[in-house]
Design a protein around this motif. Structure first.
Motif, short mmCIF file in Angstrom:
data_model
loop_
_atom_site.label_atom_id
_atom_site.label_comp_id
_atom_site.label_asym_id
_atom_site.label_seq_id
_atom_site.Cartn_x
_atom_site.Cartn_y
_atom_site.Cartn_z
N PRO A 84 0.83 -1.22 -0.30
CA PRO A 84 0.12 -0.03 0.38
C PRO A 84 0.96 1.44 0.09
N ASP A 85 2.22 0.87 0.31
CA ASP A 85 3.05 2.66 0.25
C ASP A 85 4.13 2.05 -0.45
N PRO A 86 4.72 3.76 -1.21
CA PRO A 86 5.07 3.70 -2.39
C PRO A 86 6.00 3.33 -1.80
N MET A 87 6.73 4.01 -0.28
CA MET A 87 7.58 4.11 0.19
C MET A 87 8.60 2.55 0.51
N ASP A 88 7.47 1.48 0.77
CA ASP A 88 7.76 0.46 0.82
C ASP A 88 7.73 -0.30 -0.06
N ARG A 89 7.34 0.31 -1.55
CA ARG A 89 7.41 -0.46 -2.65
C ARG A 89 8.81 -0.24 -3.56
N LEU A 90 9.35 1.13 -2.92
CA LEU A 90 10.74 1.20 -3.22
C LEU A 90 11.34 0.38 -2.14
N LYS A 91 11.45 0.25 -0.78
CA LYS A 91 11.92 -0.07 0.24
C LYS A 91 12.59 -1.65 -0.69
N GLY A 92 10.88 -1.88 -1.31
CA GLY A 92 10.75 -3.73 -1.68
C GLY A 92 11.83 -4.10 -2.68
N LEU A 93 11.80 -2.64 -3.78
CA LEU A 93 12.70 -3.19 -4.90
C LEU A 93 14.31 -3.54 -4.59
N ILE A 94 14.52 -2.53 -3.27
CA ILE A 94 15.82 -2.49 -2.81
C ILE A 94 16.56 -4.14 -2.33
N GLU A 95 15.43 -4.62 -1.94
CA GLU A 95 15.34 -5.89 -0.99
C GLU A 95 15.84 -6.46 -2.18
N ALA A 96 15.05 -6.76 -3.14
CA ALA A 96 15.10 -7.89 -4.44
C ALA A 96 16.14 -7.11 -4.95
N TRP A 97 16.59 -6.12 -4.94
CA TRP A 97 17.68 -6.41 -5.81
C TRP A 97 19.18 -6.80 -5.34
N VAL A 98 19.20 -6.83 -3.19
CA VAL A 98 20.14 -7.07 -2.54
C VAL A 98 19.89 -8.77 -2.92
N GLY A 99 18.73 -9.29 -2.61
CA GLY A 99 18.29 -11.03 -2.83
C GLY A 99 19.14 -11.36 -4.19
N GLN A 100 19.31 -10.48 -4.90
CA GLN A 100 20.15 -11.04 -5.78
C GLN A 100 21.41 -11.05 -6.28
N ARG A 101 22.24 -11.33 -4.59
CA ARG A 101 23.88 -9.94 -4.60
C ARG A 101 25.22 -11.25 -5.18
N GLU A 102 24.29 -12.49 -4.68
CA GLU A 102 24.63 -13.43 -5.41
C GLU A 102 25.62 -13.61 -6.91
N ILE A 103 24.05 -12.96 -7.47
CA ILE A 103 24.15 -13.43 -8.53
C ILE A 103 24.75 -11.88 -9.64
N ALA A 104 24.67 -10.96 -9.27
CA ALA A 104 25.07 -9.47 -9.08
C ALA A 104 26.61 -9.71 -8.94
N ALA A 105 27.07 -10.59 -7.68
CA ALA A 105 28.68 -10.41 -7.39
C ALA A 105 29.06 -11.40 -8.78
N ARG A 106 29.03 -12.13 -9.61
CA ARG A 106 28.97 -12.67 -10.24
C ARG A 106 29.04 -12.24 -11.67
N TYR A 107 28.07 -11.97 -11.81
CA TYR A 107 27.53 -11.41 -13.65
C TYR A 107 27.55 -9.74 -13.88
N GLY A 108 26.65 -9.36 -12.65
CA GLY A 108 26.65 -7.98 -12.24
C GLY A 108 25.02 -7.83 -12.90
N CYS A 109 24.49 -6.54 -13.37
CA CYS A 109 22.75 -6.67 -13.45
C CYS A 109 22.23 -7.03 -15.14
N PRO A 110 21.61 -7.86 -14.49
CA PRO A 110 21.00 -8.65 -15.93
C PRO A 110 21.00 -7.73 -17.10
N THR A 111 20.08 -6.74 -16.99
CA THR A 111 19.89 -5.29 -17.89
C THR A 111 21.48 -4.42 -17.95
N GLY A 112 21.72 -4.20 -17.51
CA GLY A 112 22.81 -3.08 -17.43
C GLY A 112 23.77 -3.83 -18.11
N THR A 113 24.43 -5.48 -17.62
CA THR A 113 25.47 -5.58 -18.01
C THR A 113 25.59 -6.07 -19.69
#
Length: 195
Positions: A84-113
């Motif tokens: 319900p809260d946009p701030m929670d949505r943004l924090k959830g996005l960051i949480e999702a990014w951090v949740g992919q930290r092992e993949i990011a450390a190995r290969y980077g951001c899928p779309t960015g790279t």
């Protein structure tokens, strides 16, 4: 229903889906230039000759991978939109990014790279399509800041997404997933400071 009794159209759609998912994964892990159609066929568990039936060129597979990245972003933001809260949505996005930290450390951001690699090519078509996927993320983030009533929501969106791209690049370059964790926490603190 076994594969042999599925209707032809269902089998074809399944193969195409597997090839698209495999393209997204393999291109992320190996890059466009090092990836062969045989690599993608192997991961998709599809005979290499069948790849040409669905995708005539590697560029078509890159386009399919970008479509997969876009679909993942739609799915992620769709789940976050239920909060319900946009701030929670943004924090959830960051949480999702951090949740992919092992993949990011190995290969980077899928779309960015992929966007960076495609930018090195001379045709200028696929890199614009990669940029369009990133723009979708920027638009969604900007909307959240707009709903919060914050000034310069598009600028704030660039800051947040740039923070993600930077932390995923550094995590990848240094092969250190903890960078994603620590910088994700800093992004959350930054969001809290905006209220």
């Amino acid at each position: 229903m076994t594969d042999s009794v599925k209707p032809r159209a269902v089998r074809a759609a399944d193969k195409r889906r597997r090839l698209t998912a495999a393209a997204a994964r393999v291109l992320h892990e190996q890059g466009v230039e090092r990836t062969t159609l045989a690599d993608i066929a192997r991961v998709a568990d599809v005979p290499v000759g069948n790849v040409y039936y669905y995708f005539k060129t590697k560029d078509e597979l890159v386009r399919a991978a970008l479509s997969e990245h876009s679909a993942y972003l739609d799915e992620l933001t769709g789940r976050l939109d239920r909060l319900p809260d946009p701030m929670d949505r943004l924090k959830g996005l960051i949480e999702a990014w951090v949740g992919q930290r092992e993949i990011a450390a190995r290969y980077g951001c899928p779309t960015g790279t992929l966007a960076v690699e495609l930018d090195k090519r001379t045709d200028g078509i696929l890199d614009a399509e990669a940029g369009a996927v990133i723009q979708l993320l920027l638009d969604w983030v900007g909307y959240q800041f707009r709903v919060l009533g914050l000034p310069d929501p598009d600028g704030l969106a660039v800051t947040l997404v740039a923070g993600y791209q930077g932390m995923s690049l550094l995590a990848n370059a240094l092969r250190d997933p903890d960078i994603m964790t620590s910088q994700g926490a800093r992004l959350v603190d930054w969001l809290d400071s905006l209220r």
